[in-house]
Design a protein around this motif. Sequence first.
Motif, PDB file in Angstrom:
ATOM      1  N   GLU A 185       0.839  -1.197   0.000  1.00 31.32           N
ATOM      2  CA  GLU A 185       0.000   0.000   0.000  1.00 31.32           C
ATOM      3  C   GLU A 185       0.883   1.260   0.000  1.00 31.32           C
ATOM      4  OE1 GLU A 185      -4.218   1.167   2.008  1.00 31.32           O
ATOM      5  OE2 GLU A 185      -2.679   0.440   3.369  1.00 31.32           O
TER       6      GLU A 185
ATOM      7  N   GLU B 295       3.886   5.648  -5.613  1.00 32.37           N
ATOM      8  CA  GLU B 295       3.806   5.664  -7.082  1.00 32.37           C
ATOM      9  C   GLU B 295       2.768   6.668  -7.572  1.00 32.37           C
ATOM     10  OE1 GLU B 295       3.252   1.551  -8.198  1.00 32.37           O
ATOM     11  OE2 GLU B 295       5.258   1.047  -7.484  1.00 32.37           O
ATOM     12  N   LYS B 296       1.746   6.926  -6.734  1.00 31.25           N
ATOM     13  CA  LYS B 296       0.716   7.909  -7.079  1.00 31.25           C
ATOM     14  C   LYS B 296       1.171   9.327  -6.736  1.00 31.25           C
ATOM     15  CE  LYS B 296      -2.854   6.174  -4.702  1.00 31.25           C
ATOM     16  NZ  LYS B 296      -4.264   5.996  -4.242  1.00 31.25           N
ATOM     17  N   GLY B 297       2.421   9.455  -6.266  1.00 30.05           N
ATOM     18  CA  GLY B 297       2.942  10.786  -5.944  1.00 30.05           C
ATOM     19  C   GLY B 297       2.531  11.292  -4.574  1.00 30.05           C
ATOM     20  N   ALA B 298       2.300  10.367  -3.654  1.00 27.86           N
ATOM     21  CA  ALA B 298       1.846  10.757  -2.316  1.00 27.86           C
ATOM     22  C   ALA B 298       2.867  11.636  -1.593  1.00 27.86           C
ATOM     23  CB  ALA B 298       1.576   9.516  -1.472  1.00 27.86           C
TER      24      ALA B 298
ATOM     25  N   ASN C 275      -3.346  18.596  -2.895  1.00 28.89           N
ATOM     26  CA  ASN C 275      -4.079  17.874  -3.929  1.00 28.89           C
ATOM     27  C   ASN C 275      -3.401  16.565  -4.309  1.00 28.89           C
ATOM     28  OD1 ASN C 275      -6.494  17.980  -5.137  1.00 28.89           O
ATOM     29  ND2 ASN C 275      -5.914  19.354  -6.792  1.00 28.89           N
ATOM     30  N   LYS C 276      -2.855  15.895  -3.319  1.00 30.03           N
ATOM     31  CA  LYS C 276      -2.164  14.621  -3.535  1.00 30.03           C
ATOM     32  C   LYS C 276      -2.570  13.658  -2.427  1.00 30.03           C
ATOM     33  CE  LYS C 276       2.030  16.541  -5.556  1.00 30.03           C
ATOM     34  NZ  LYS C 276       2.773  15.873  -6.506  1.00 30.03           N
ATOM     35  N   PRO C 277      -2.414  12.360  -2.690  1.00 32.50           N
ATOM     36  CA  PRO C 277      -2.616  11.417  -1.585  1.00 32.50           C
ATOM     37  C   PRO C 277      -1.530  11.642  -0.534  1.00 32.50           C
ATOM     38  CG  PRO C 277      -1.959  10.266  -3.604  1.00 32.50           C
ATOM     39  CD  PRO C 277      -2.082  11.723  -3.940  1.00 32.50           C
TER      40      PRO C 277
ATOM     41  N   ASP D 141      -7.294  11.798   0.916  1.00 31.63           N
ATOM     42  CA  ASP D 141      -6.932  10.414   0.591  1.00 31.63           C
ATOM     43  C   ASP D 141      -5.628  10.110   1.327  1.00 31.63           C
ATOM     44  OD1 ASP D 141      -6.326   7.962  -0.517  1.00 31.63           O
ATOM     45  OD2 ASP D 141      -5.934   8.734  -2.527  1.00 31.63           O
TER      46      ASP D 141
ATOM     47  N   LYS E 146       3.923   1.498  -1.196  1.00 27.82           N
ATOM     48  CA  LYS E 146       4.518   1.610  -2.537  1.00 27.82           C
ATOM     49  C   LYS E 146       3.515   2.170  -3.547  1.00 27.82           C
ATOM     50  CE  LYS E 146       6.775  -2.529  -2.254  1.00 27.82           C
ATOM     51  NZ  LYS E 146       7.498  -3.705  -2.663  1.00 27.82           N
ATOM     52  N   GLU E 147       2.271   1.682  -3.464  1.00 27.60           N
ATOM     53  CA  GLU E 147       1.226   2.179  -4.374  1.00 27.60           C
ATOM     54  C   GLU E 147       1.038   3.678  -4.202  1.00 27.60           C
ATOM     55  OE1 GLU E 147      -2.597   0.144  -4.113  1.00 27.60           O
ATOM     56  OE2 GLU E 147      -1.521  -1.771  -4.055  1.00 27.60           O
ATOM     57  N   TYR E 148       0.965   4.111  -2.952  1.00 30.68           N
ATOM     58  CA  TYR E 148       0.761   5.542  -2.691  1.00 30.68           C
ATOM     59  C   TYR E 148       1.947   6.362  -3.176  1.00 30.68           C
ATOM     60  CZ  TYR E 148      -3.760   5.863  -0.426  1.00 30.68           C
ATOM     61  OH  TYR E 148      -5.112   5.895  -0.192  1.00 30.68           O
TER      62      TYR E 148
END
Length: 93
Positions: free
Chosen positions: A4, A10-13, A51-53, A77, A6-8
């Motif tokens: 989770e 990758e989404k630019g968290a 405006n980012k996770p 998020d 890593k996913e975040y």
Amino acid sequence: MGEEIKEYLEKGAVILDVRTKAEWDEGHTAGAKHVVLTVIPLEIEKIKAWNKPVIAVCRSGARSGQATQFLTNNGVDVINGGPWQNVDQYVSK
């Protein structure tokens, strides 16, 4: 948990460190934002404006858990990354 995080990432968290200034000064993840847990309610608009996770971190996961709950309730998020070193290992140096 690691997947989770890593996913975040990758989404630019944004990594949000909610520890005290003294703890932050002892070490933190490069590029992380520092907002002490107690002032998060005052900084909520600034956090939303990223405006980012968000991945919240602290020393043990307790304070970042509180931050995660508050931010979630305010439409951000966010996940609880737990101890900051948890997330730090996935950040490219």
